[in-house]
Design an enzyme around this catalytic site. Structure first.
Site, PDB file in Angstrom:
ATOM      1  N   VAL D 241       0.353  -1.180   0.024  1.00 57.84           N
ATOM      2  CA  VAL D 241      -0.276   0.012  -0.035  1.00 57.84           C
ATOM      3  C   VAL D 241       1.059   1.528   0.194  1.00 57.84           C
ATOM      4  O   VAL D 241       2.073   1.049   0.280  1.00 57.84           O
ATOM      5  CB  VAL D 241      -1.086   0.086   1.008  1.00 57.84           C
ATOM      6  CG1 VAL D 241      -1.875  -0.624   1.331  1.00 57.84           C
ATOM      7  CG2 VAL D 241      -0.358   0.195   2.728  1.00 57.84           C
ATOM      8  N   ALA D 269       6.943  -6.066   1.834  1.00 55.40           N
ATOM      9  CA  ALA D 269       6.337  -5.646   0.328  1.00 55.40           C
ATOM     10  C   ALA D 269       4.592  -5.355   0.807  1.00 55.40           C
ATOM     11  O   ALA D 269       4.055  -5.096  -0.363  1.00 55.40           O
ATOM     12  CB  ALA D 269       6.569  -6.371  -0.387  1.00 55.40           C
ATOM     13  N   LYS D 270       4.060  -5.283   2.149  1.00 56.26           N
ATOM     14  CA  LYS D 270       2.787  -4.975   2.065  1.00 56.26           C
ATOM     15  C   LYS D 270       2.405  -3.156   2.705  1.00 56.26           C
ATOM     16  O   LYS D 270       1.355  -3.142   1.960  1.00 56.26           O
ATOM     17  CB  LYS D 270       2.228  -5.511   3.048  1.00 56.26           C
ATOM     18  CG  LYS D 270       2.207  -7.622   3.378  1.00 56.26           C
ATOM     19  CD  LYS D 270       1.249  -8.417   3.715  1.00 56.26           C
ATOM     20  CE  LYS D 270       1.930  -9.869   3.713  1.00 56.26           C
ATOM     21  NZ  LYS D 270       1.245 -10.386   5.357  1.00 56.26           N
ATOM     22  N   ALA D 271       3.383  -2.816   2.962  1.00 58.04           N
ATOM     23  CA  ALA D 271       3.633  -0.842   2.914  1.00 58.04           C
ATOM     24  C   ALA D 271       4.675  -0.602   1.528  1.00 58.04           C
ATOM     25  O   ALA D 271       5.260  -1.700   2.218  1.00 58.04           O
ATOM     26  CB  ALA D 271       3.374  -0.754   3.940  1.00 58.04           C
TER      27      ALA D 271
END
Lengths: 301, 301, 301, 301
Positions: D241, D269-271
């Site tokens: 995100v 790698a989710k933000a």
């Protein structure tokens, strides 16, 4: 709850009251109780303030409550008093610093969460407070903590100071743990070659008179610690407070008073049977400004 | 982690150390640091105890640590001192009571979480402590808190008392917030017609000598409050503690010192740069007995 | 509580039981209830495991409980299953890394608190699991989650795997939120060109049979989330569990099931009236190993 | 902070922003980020809602956000969907009941904190939902969860329903753990003699398209659990995100995703590196209405 543009804070709190459950319900109940207690001329409000609430931005809010006659007794920590004075002497509380704690120390900065202080400000504080201590010591050798804070409040010039407005308005400040603070440290330094005794016990004579003279007492407890305990325990001899609000993030399960449910105070006669007790679990710097804005709006209606 | 029958507490903690992460990892590091600090003759241990740890069952554990010479300075609350004395005078801490707080009050019981006290025990406490206060007042009119507690410790007969063993072993007890407790209340009652001043500032002269004489200091901080702050702040003048362990359930996000990460102490020079700092998030009545059992086993090896 | 050298874990827990209050009392009650439930042949144990308990070091402990026949039903998250498989395929969980999260990402490491994973291990996981998915898809196109996990358990070779031992011992594993995990992601990838449907509803037929066949049920709830809810809700149709233990750090005040008091389950008939319910507030990686060590010692006596 | 009569909610939040520290500072940052994300046409908002937020009074707030086009994707629990439907079918959420949990059960009431439900309302729910399930099963035998919720939304008549407005406005609702709820239970009952498969994997094809089509994503995460994980993990394939806000009372130290700092999402790698991440520690029923009121006022200016 319905949320629209341009709601007043009280509009929002009233929506929370319509829902009436979980945290929202508690904020609504606490705000109403706070407003009712302020409006009731027979009720004295004991405000206890633990945690870094002056560094955390509540200084003006507390000042205004005292100035408006909404608080009858203030009980706080030596740290909040120190930070009030640091600001009175021109120092500040800083933010947006990005450095680890070892680096901060090298650069003369102290950290309280995401609030930063400068050692230079404490140096000014030391200089100014030692002058004040000298003046107090000339007048008295043994002084109660309340009187001591009253004397300081009278001697400073900052028109935004909690200590000063409390002195002006005759609102007593109690700080049973004052010695455990930067101000306490300065007092120790001062007394290495001069005489000045703080008489903690002395406060209790006076405070018990206040309790006995009060028709009703509502305790508003921001955080736990000594201020919470002292606020409740001072009402013990008269069977307890009539109402209380606490705002805290501490848990109840450890048994510590800081996180204890207000109901527990009933078993100790620190809260009366049937007293109105509201706990809000949350960050004081969020919840208390909200409650104050809501209560002020109720009163102004 | 592997868990089998008949593991010793240290076996279990070592399994936690093999995992080495989350709470288990922290318990393992804290236990090792505690044992290392005890074994190191150059290290003084400052133990701070906040929360109802005497009512919560830690009395004997703290007693034994003092008796064995594992603690050099004890810093605690007026409440823990009061409860130590309540037990010394024949009172107790009760459990398994089922009643609401208003009923408890009617039946003369006070509640601390799921620990219960009897008002009768406090009446005995009042009677006994007033005799002790009289004897102390005959000797001195102004007394530091540490000396005051030392005198009490010497005057009681209970062989299980923390105050008594500390007096016998020469371990100083500091209680900067002592006034805010049942003992403080008795002191106030006593001074309504007699003279006895507690000199909180007086402790700091002596404590600063202890800090300067210590080659190294490890602070073991059970809960927050004044005891935590006082333990760390007393090391300020010498650049901070060399190591610290804290066990707490308080959160860091509110900015309160009680839940503050130990790293923050570095910015204030209350912990040295490079100091070994371990925080365990948990209930002290679970974590500390575990750590003590593990540390004792390491030392006995 | 008395703490000496060379105490067994159960000795320590028994000391906690003598105190019997606050966290120490709860650990003692929970351990006794866990041991009693294991020893009682009429009691089935439902173990729910939320949070990163395989990365957090509990893999072997859970494996052994299943291997020894101490757990009848396991309910957990897709994440714990993924991490069990990552280890089965040669991957690991790492610690002692010092880097910020953006750097970790650059170096192919993922962080769970202070536990670290390597992207390489997930690449191996992807490769191996896709082979397994192919084999399962050859056998079935629609499969319940329990059967799916049983098939995986049967196909892997790691003698330390929770999935494998559960398959061997016939202990069903339920994972109602499995899709929300790395394993779920692989399943999605796989089904972009192949057919394989997980039938979540399918589990409930079987699970309801297990509940109806059980004479008594004790739920052991590590953390909250879906595993806790599913463990309790599956017992709804039979009037609720007979006993339950929960270990959690979540708070009750938000209303979320994760932190809800077990008593609340009685109102929903998820716990029977009169059921024995014990909550321990604490870190599962500390409390559960302690409870298991204590219960194993009780059983071995 | 200065607090006066008749402040708007945004006035208060701006005062919090002037202080800029501790919880107050975080509320201010979160509100600004929320408003900026709504105003930015290139940003899609993923709203995750865990915990009893429909029973807790947020139904109308979420409804309005969807109705006004301020939310692009909703991710929630089976419980919130169930409670939305209970209200749509004429049931309610009650308060002010005073009874213990065993009594509540006898009187056909379930408890969620201080919110109460009636079993009669669930009976109506069962009847109505089984009719809807029949209609859906006539159309499809295998259906993704998103489609399933879309069908239900289309079939109900309540103009205040989150499901209905989402269906009307084309806002997809994901509920990866739907099976673990009263709705899931009804689905199970229904499929004992009829055919209807929920295809959890099916959602991911569609959701990945949404993620890839979005220019930027801001995740607004109310509570943790599967909704938080799913919201973040669905952005994994595109590098994470661009911004996220979380409001939670869960702690970070246990390692559970629910309480994990948003920074941790960067390692996975989710933000994205450099993403704007704000965490507010607090009760969602207090904080989110405040943020929404503030953001609406910013937008309306």
């Amino acid at each position: 709850m319905e949320v629209k543009e341009n709601m007043s804070v009280l509009d929002l709190i009233e929506e929370m009251g319509k829902s009436g459950v979980l945290g929202a319900g508690r904020v609504s109940k606490a705000t109403q109780l706070f407003a009712d207690s302020i409006k009731d001329e027979d009720t004295s409000i004991f405000l206890s303030v633990a945690g870094p609430m002056v560094p955390g931005g509540l200084r003006k809010i507390i000042f205004d409550l005292i100035n408006d006659g909404f608080v009858d007794v203030l009980i706080t920590s030596g740290a909040n008093i120190t930070h009030d004075l640091v600001e009175s002497f021109g120092g500040g509380h800083y933010r947006g610093i990005s450095a680890d704690d070892e680096e901060l120390q090298k650069h003369g900065m102290g950290r309280i969460g995401d609030v930063y202080t400068k050692s230079h400000d404490f140096e000014v504080f030391e200089e100014k407070i030692s002058e004040i201590l000298s003046k107090i010591a000339e007048k008295k050798k043994i002084i109660s903590i309340r009187e001591f804070l009253f004397e300081i409040g009278n001697m400073i010039e900052d028109e935004n100071s909690i200590l000063k407005i409390a002195a002006e308005k005759g609102v007593p400040i109690y700080a049973p743990g004052i010695i455990d603070s930067m101000l306490g440290l300065q007092l120790w330094m001062f007394t290495q070659d001069k005489e000045l005794h703080l008489d903690a016990v002395g406060d209790m004579h006076e405070l018990s008179d206040i309790v006995f003279d009060a028709k009703k007492v509502t305790a508003v407890l921001l955080g736990g610690g000594l201020p919470k305990h002292y606020a409740l325990a001072s009402n013990l001899l008269k069977g307890g407070v009539d109402a209380a609000i606490q705002v805290t993030m501490d848990r109840s399960e450890t048994g510590s008073l800081s996180g204890a449910p207000l109901e527990e105070a009933k078993s100790w006669a620190k809260a009366k049977a049937g007293s109105n007790l509201v706990t809000v679990i949350g960050d004081v710097t969020i919840i208390f400004p909200m409650m104050v804005a809501g209560a002020r709006e109720i009163i102004a209606r």
